[in-house]
Write a protein that holds these residues in place. Structure first.
Motif, PDB file in Angstrom:
ATOM      1  N   SER A 112      -7.719  -5.315   9.715  1.00 20.58           N
ATOM      2  CA  SER A 112      -6.945  -4.495   8.801  1.00 20.58           C
ATOM      3  C   SER A 112      -7.071  -5.081   7.397  1.00 20.58           C
ATOM      4  N   CYS A 113      -7.216  -4.217   6.407  1.00 16.66           N
ATOM      5  CA  CYS A 113      -7.308  -4.654   5.014  1.00 16.66           C
ATOM      6  C   CYS A 113      -6.326  -3.846   4.168  1.00 16.66           C
ATOM      7  N   SER A 114      -5.776  -4.490   3.166  1.00 15.33           N
ATOM      8  CA  SER A 114      -4.892  -3.801   2.222  1.00 15.33           C
ATOM      9  C   SER A 114      -5.179  -4.312   0.819  1.00 15.33           C
ATOM     10  N   TRP A 115      -4.841  -3.493  -0.171  1.00 14.82           N
ATOM     11  CA  TRP A 115      -5.076  -3.849  -1.567  1.00 14.82           C
ATOM     12  C   TRP A 115      -4.075  -3.131  -2.442  1.00 14.82           C
ATOM     13  N   THR A 116      -4.028  -3.512  -3.700  1.00 15.36           N
ATOM     14  CA  THR A 116      -3.144  -2.858  -4.666  1.00 15.36           C
ATOM     15  C   THR A 116      -3.964  -1.904  -5.524  1.00 15.36           C
ATOM     16  N   PHE A 117      -3.288  -0.948  -6.119  1.00 16.08           N
ATOM     17  CA  PHE A 117      -3.957   0.011  -6.995  1.00 16.08           C
ATOM     18  C   PHE A 117      -4.521  -0.699  -8.221  1.00 16.08           C
ATOM     19  N   PRO A 118      -5.708  -0.303  -8.696  1.00 16.77           N
ATOM     20  CA  PRO A 118      -6.270  -0.908  -9.914  1.00 16.77           C
ATOM     21  C   PRO A 118      -5.513  -0.430 -11.156  1.00 16.77           C
TER      22      PRO A 118
END
Length: 88
Positions: free
Chosen positions: A12-18
């Motif tokens: 699973s991967c997650s990130w924040t909005f640019p």
């Protein structure tokens, strides 16, 4: 971006909005040993979470995420993650 194993065959991967305008994300997942492309995906603009399944146990994968807009894409943000050992 942060990636972690969920099982011996999934991550699973997650990130924040640019901080810029973008239309979508492109994601490439490669097995690091062979650099074989496992997944090539385009995700909607509001996506910040990705679950990947059907991976091989105890293998290292490279996940690269880019933002795309008007036919252009950003440099990749990359993370390496290892699937869990299969204990079955």
């Amino acid at each position: 971006m942060h990636c972690f194993p969920q099982s011996s065959s999934s991550i699973s991967c997650s990130w924040t909005f640019p901080d810029s305008h973008w239309d979508s994300y492109t994601v490439e997942v490669r097995q690091q040993d062979s650099w074989e492309l496992v997944y090539a995906l385009r995700l909607a603009r509001d996506s910040t979470l990705l679950s990947l399944e059907n991976l091989q146990p105890y293998r290292r994968y490279n996940v690269a995420v880019r933002v795309a807009s008007a036919g252009l894409s950003s440099p990749a943000v990359e993370e390496n993650v290892v699937t869990m050992i299969d204990r079955e």
